[in-house]
Design an enzyme around this catalytic site. Sequence first.
Site, short mmCIF file in Angstrom:
data_model
loop_
_atom_site.label_atom_id
_atom_site.label_comp_id
_atom_site.label_asym_id
_atom_site.label_seq_id
_atom_site.Cartn_x
_atom_site.Cartn_y
_atom_site.Cartn_z
N GLN A 91 35.75 47.66 35.32
CA GLN A 91 36.76 47.86 34.30
C GLN A 91 36.26 48.61 33.07
O GLN A 91 37.06 49.16 32.32
CB GLN A 91 37.35 46.51 33.87
CG GLN A 91 38.13 45.82 34.97
CD GLN A 91 38.69 44.49 34.54
OE1 GLN A 91 38.07 43.46 34.75
NE2 GLN A 91 39.86 44.49 33.95
N GLU A 107 36.71 34.19 39.56
CA GLU A 107 38.06 33.87 40.04
C GLU A 107 38.24 34.00 41.56
O GLU A 107 39.05 34.79 42.04
CB GLU A 107 39.09 34.77 39.34
CG GLU A 107 39.15 34.57 37.85
CD GLU A 107 40.20 35.45 37.17
OE1 GLU A 107 40.59 35.11 36.05
OE2 GLU A 107 40.63 36.47 37.76
N ASN A 122 38.71 30.75 33.23
CA ASN A 122 39.51 31.85 32.70
C ASN A 122 40.91 31.30 32.48
O ASN A 122 41.61 30.98 33.44
CB ASN A 122 39.53 33.03 33.66
CG ASN A 122 38.18 33.72 33.76
OD1 ASN A 122 37.23 33.34 33.06
ND2 ASN A 122 38.09 34.72 34.59
N GLU A 147 37.12 33.49 29.92
CA GLU A 147 38.12 34.52 29.65
C GLU A 147 39.32 33.86 29.01
O GLU A 147 39.77 32.80 29.45
CB GLU A 147 38.60 35.18 30.94
CG GLU A 147 38.32 36.66 31.06
CD GLU A 147 39.00 37.27 32.27
OE1 GLU A 147 38.29 37.63 33.22
OE2 GLU A 147 40.23 37.38 32.27
N LYS A 163 48.00 48.58 29.32
CA LYS A 163 47.90 47.15 29.00
C LYS A 163 46.58 46.94 28.27
O LYS A 163 45.51 47.07 28.86
CB LYS A 163 47.96 46.31 30.28
CG LYS A 163 48.07 44.81 30.04
CD LYS A 163 48.12 44.08 31.39
CE LYS A 163 48.42 42.60 31.21
NZ LYS A 163 48.40 41.88 32.50
N TYR A 213 43.80 44.76 26.01
CA TYR A 213 43.27 43.42 25.73
C TYR A 213 42.19 43.41 24.66
O TYR A 213 41.80 42.36 24.17
CB TYR A 213 42.64 42.84 27.01
CG TYR A 213 43.61 42.24 28.00
CD1 TYR A 213 44.04 40.93 27.88
CD2 TYR A 213 44.05 42.98 29.09
CE1 TYR A 213 44.90 40.37 28.81
CE2 TYR A 213 44.92 42.43 30.03
CZ TYR A 213 45.33 41.12 29.88
OH TYR A 213 46.18 40.56 30.80
#
Length: 476
Positions: free
Chosen positions: A23, A169, A299, A379, A440, A442
């Site tokens: 990412q 996750e 998270n 997270e 999007k 963050y």
Amino acid sequence: MRKYADVFNKKDFLWGSGTAAYQCEGAWDIDGKGEGEWDYFNHYSVLNINHEDGDDASDFYHRYKEDLNLMAEGGQNTYRFSISWARILPNGTGEVNQQGIDFYNDVINYCLEKGIEPNATLFHYDLPLTLAAQGGWLNNQITDHFNEYAKICFKEFGDRVKIWSTINEPRYYSYCTNMVGNYPPNRHIDIQSYFQYQYNLMLASAKAIHSFKEMGIDGIIGIVHDNGNVEVDPISENKEELFKVADFFYNRMILVPALEGKLPDELDEMKQKFNFMIYHSENDKEIFSKGIGDYLGLNLYNRQYVKHWEAGETEIFHNNKGAGSTSLEGIRVKGLFESSFDKKVRRNKWGREVNPRVMYTALLEIKERYGNPLVMITENGHGIYETPDANGYVEDDERIEIFKEFLDYMLKAKAEGVNVKGYYHWSTMDLYSWINGYAKRYGLVRVDFDNNFKRIPKKSYYWYKDFINQYYQSHS
């Protein structure tokens, strides 16, 4: 040599933020890195609906010092990042890429130079393409490949990295790859693969944790679970049974192996209900028993609000189009349960509940049901569309409001005895948000993707800096 005992020597809590390799790093095909499953998917699949990729991402690969400088200046003293498996082992197994080792050594050493505690995740969704082509996480041989990769990382970085997580996750990753079908390899409503993935991921994690202990690495290691804190709508029938079934679907295949070193006692019963089987690996009971983590990463964004099944086939509700869709996040599992949609709770533009109270209820549930393990909030954040001013500055008051609520609830749980010792805001800077692309946002720091990846701290960055300072002043 640094010791884990030094991590909390002068502070009772770690405050930081996090990213993941695919990412943020970019540099997808340089310095010996192998191709990853996400590289292949984003370049070639028609299912990459937003036509974005992580080829350059936030260019952390070339700008990590700038990002870590900003973290340090913002009062953050820990950084959660993931290691790209294909940057270490271009084919997933075999020859080690020394340039990949060198890059992470540089990041880790600079963290320590800036007084930032590195927290390394071994796997955050980005599987080497070679292994994906061999069946990925449905091929149980991958559990040994992962263990060998983990041992390389422990050997190379374990003298300085004192906080590790094996897999990010496993439940949500299994969900997106096998139920939603928005992550490669894009299976849709495949319950068999959904549970087999979780089994293999947890077996891989247990093997790596055992290796960590056998190698005598000084530090702590655990797994990171997306919070699936189940709450049952009061209108529901058979509430206890409903909770048990939904909790198994969202949580138990991760939390029981991670914290108790075994498969859930109710596994056989749930095989009947969900109509699946598990291909067990040899000696799995022994492997799980030796793979209990030292802590649990959580998270934490939302709960799983469910009610009894009313009618209709199994269906997934998911929104990767943001404001371009009215879909609310949820699921219906025929004959068992379905999501309930609470109109009193706000939602973000991607159809997910925004409900900071669940930070408190989820942490209390972990404490009460699983023996109060050491927990890190690995997270937590809030994704929004953002409009900068003429100077690129973002006044993200919506994020700050929700951020504060989450933190207040976390500290309330801590005050009530939950053994939570760290918090990582998602994310350090703006980055690629998987299928959602770059719209999007963050980050605590804005990345101007159209202007040479310029970094501009947002209002939330300064708010978090003040919050951290006030916390340490009141706890000194």
